[in-house]
Design a protein around this motif. Sequence first.
Motif, short mmCIF file in Angstrom:
data_model
loop_
_atom_site.label_atom_id
_atom_site.label_comp_id
_atom_site.label_asym_id
_atom_site.label_seq_id
_atom_site.Cartn_x
_atom_site.Cartn_y
_atom_site.Cartn_z
N ASP A 28 0.84 -1.20 0.00
CA ASP A 28 0.00 0.00 0.00
C ASP A 28 0.87 1.25 0.00
O ASP A 28 1.90 1.31 0.68
N ALA A 50 -2.22 -4.83 -3.30
CA ALA A 50 -1.67 -3.51 -2.98
C ALA A 50 -2.67 -2.43 -3.37
O ALA A 50 -3.45 -2.60 -4.31
N THR A 51 -2.65 -1.33 -2.64
CA THR A 51 -3.54 -0.21 -2.92
C THR A 51 -2.70 1.04 -3.13
O THR A 51 -1.81 1.34 -2.33
#
Length: 71
Positions: A28, A50-51
């Motif tokens: 992230d 993942a962001t």
Amino acid sequence: MKKSIFFLLISYSISIAQTNVSGYVDVDQTWILSNSPYILVGDVTIRNGATLTIESGVEVKFNHSSYELLV
């Protein structure tokens, strides 16, 4: 008059900050306004799990028309 010129110089120096990015976003991540603009100098791929958060007002620019932001 001197105060106005001093203020303009500070504003200009802040606005020329930039962050070059390419590769993978594996964890992230947040792209923040103080590091803007973010310049893609290659493909950026956001991997599963993942962001990527992009703060309001952040500019994302592409250095070349063939680069991609892949999600």
